[in-house]
Design a protein around this motif. Structure first.
Motif, PDB file in Angstrom:
ATOM      1  N   MET A 140       8.297   4.141 -15.889  1.00  0.00           N
ATOM      2  CA  MET A 140       9.144   3.876 -14.713  1.00  0.00           C
ATOM      3  C   MET A 140       9.418   2.380 -14.632  1.00  0.00           C
ATOM      4  N   CYS A 154      11.203   1.458  -8.098  1.00  0.00           N
ATOM      5  CA  CYS A 154       9.821   1.768  -7.742  1.00  0.00           C
ATOM      6  C   CYS A 154       9.136   0.446  -7.379  1.00  0.00           C
ATOM      7  N   THR A 174      13.908   6.616 -11.624  1.00  0.00           N
ATOM      8  CA  THR A 174      13.007   5.482 -11.851  1.00  0.00           C
ATOM      9  C   THR A 174      13.015   5.007 -13.307  1.00  0.00           C
TER      10      THR A 174
END
Ligand code: GUN
Ligand code: ZN
Length: 430
Positions: free
Chosen positions: A163, A167, A206
């Protein structure tokens, strides 16, 4: 080391949705499962096979239990064990408010090991013997998980989350570091004992295009590792993917263009799939993890099992802890049945137990290794107990057919009805 387990015995040999029901399973009211060195030698009627047993075979009798292959959980997050049952949100807010903070702790190897120990103990108590498992973004989370799974001699698949956008900074990797860390983990763990690696982009929102492309590159380099991610779970999520990836024709196309579909690719949820996406999953031999407990808990929607079957997509059940609210595959079957009721569809108990065992094995490309009692399969199996609770015992007195028994197990059953779990032929639960 030879062992033979005697008792009522059931396993599947084909998909009840594809063949005549009677050809999809083998059932022995008084059966025998013969095991040597942790592998299945033979299964059949007890009175026939008992005569052929060699003198050095240890015989174990379960007179009141149903012996079947261990359950297979095709989608679960071990780092979300301690934030299960977090109130009030749908997917995207739930991730921000509860999930990301909980996953932050897994930079600490020792924390990861403690949670993995608890998680695997819970899984085994619930009768689940193999799972496809999310770690966190931290390499240490995967080291912790595999270390404990290896100690327990389990067949487990896990991967480090990728990710690199949308995030918190504390959970972010980069396309380059995610690639390098995943590669190092594959080299360290993949195919060590019964452990296997899954390249694990969290989900399209993400992951940058660069990161997804690197994941595809890695998959091409290691064609026998898995690809594990989320797909079309929630309507806001799907709208967000359309905004983030305007050049793609849809959510699945984002993964497809990065070459992430294939026989060892497992997509969690797929609750809101277009027919064209389902068709693409089918033609690439990709699989869907059906996670009814999670889909109901997060209000995501009702998975269309018939659509998946129509396009010949491999499907297994997933608990999706911590969005799912139970480790128990029996309870997950209960929720699965109810989701199909709400769609106006009937999920038969044979289909449910097939999906939880052989169907899961096929979804994970592990047919012949786990999921049924075919000769040479690993003897990971469970014993279910119809009498573990007074209510089930009482209800069972009024049922006559195997169909009814299985249905009642799936409606009233949970961890309490798992009398024993065996790994490679050895009992590992009390
Ligand atoms: N989509 C992206 N991450 C997650 C997660 O952790 N759980 C669920 N259910 N869906 C996700
Ligand atoms: Zn999930």
């Amino acid at each position: 080391m030879k062992k033979a387990y005697r008792g009522e015995l059931l396993h599947f040999i084909a998909d009840p949705a594809k063949v005549a029901l009677i050809d999809s399973y083998q059932y022995f009211e008084d059966g025998l499962l013969v095991i040597e060195n942790g592998l299945v030698v033979q299964v059949g009627e007890a009175d026939l096979l008992l005569k052929k047993l060699s003198n050095d075979t240890e015989l174990i009798h379960y007179p009141h239990g149903l012996i079947m292959p261990g359950f297979i959980d095709t989608h679960v997050h071990y780092p979300q064990t301690e934030m299960i049952a977090s109130y009030g949100e749908q997917l995207l807010q739930w991730l921000e408010n509860y999930t990301f903070p909980a996953e932050r702790e897994f930079s600490d190897l020792e924390h990861g090991k403690r949670v993995a120990e608890f998680f695997l103990t819970q899984l085994l108590a619930a009768g689940t013997t193999t799972a496809l498992v999310f770690g966190t973004v931290h390499k240490a989370s995967v080291d912790a998980f595999f270390t404990i799974a290896q100690q327990k001699k389990l067949r487990m698949i896990c991967g480090k989350v990728l990710m690199d956008q949308n995030c918190p900074d504390y959970l972010s990797d980069t396309a380059a570091s995610g690639y390098a860390d995943s590669k190092a983990l594959i080299e360290k763990w993949h195919q060590v004992d019964r452990l296997q690696y899954a390249i694990t982009p969290r989900f399209a929102p993400t992951c940058s295009k660069a990161q997804l492309d690197k994941a595809g590159e890695l998959l091409a380099q290691y064609p026998d590792v898995y690809l594990h991610t989320h797909l079309c779970e929630n309507k806001d999520e799907i709208a967000w993917v359309a905004e983030l990836f305007p050049e793609n024709t849809g959510y699945l196309d984002v993964y497809d263009k990065s070459k992430l579909l294939g026989r060892r690719s497992v997509f969690a949820h797929g609750v809101h799939l277009h027919d064209s996406e389902c068709q693409r999953l089918g033609e690439t031999n990709s699989a869907i993890a059906f996670c009814p407990s999670s889909n109901l808990f997060l209000g995501s929607g009702l998975f269309n099992l018939q659509q998946a079957q129509q396009f010949d997509v491999n499907v297994g059940f997933g608990s999706d802890i911590g969005a799912g609210t139970t480790f128990s595959m029996l309870s997950t079957l209960n929720e699965g049945y109810k989701t199909q009721q709400l769609r106006g569809d009937k999920l038969s108990p044979f289909q449910s137990f097939y999906l939880a065992t052989l169907g899961g094995a096929i979804a994970l490309d592990l047919e012949g290794t786990i999921g049924n009692f075919t000769k040479g399969a690993e003897a990971d199996f469970i014993v279910l107990d119809y009498t573990a609770t007074p209510l089930m015992a009482r209800r069972m007195q009024h049922c006559k057919t195997l169909t009814e028994k299985l249905f009642i197990l799936s409606m009233l059953g949970d961890e309490r009805h798992v009398l024993a779990t065996h790994i490679m032929g050895e009992k590992v639960t009390e």
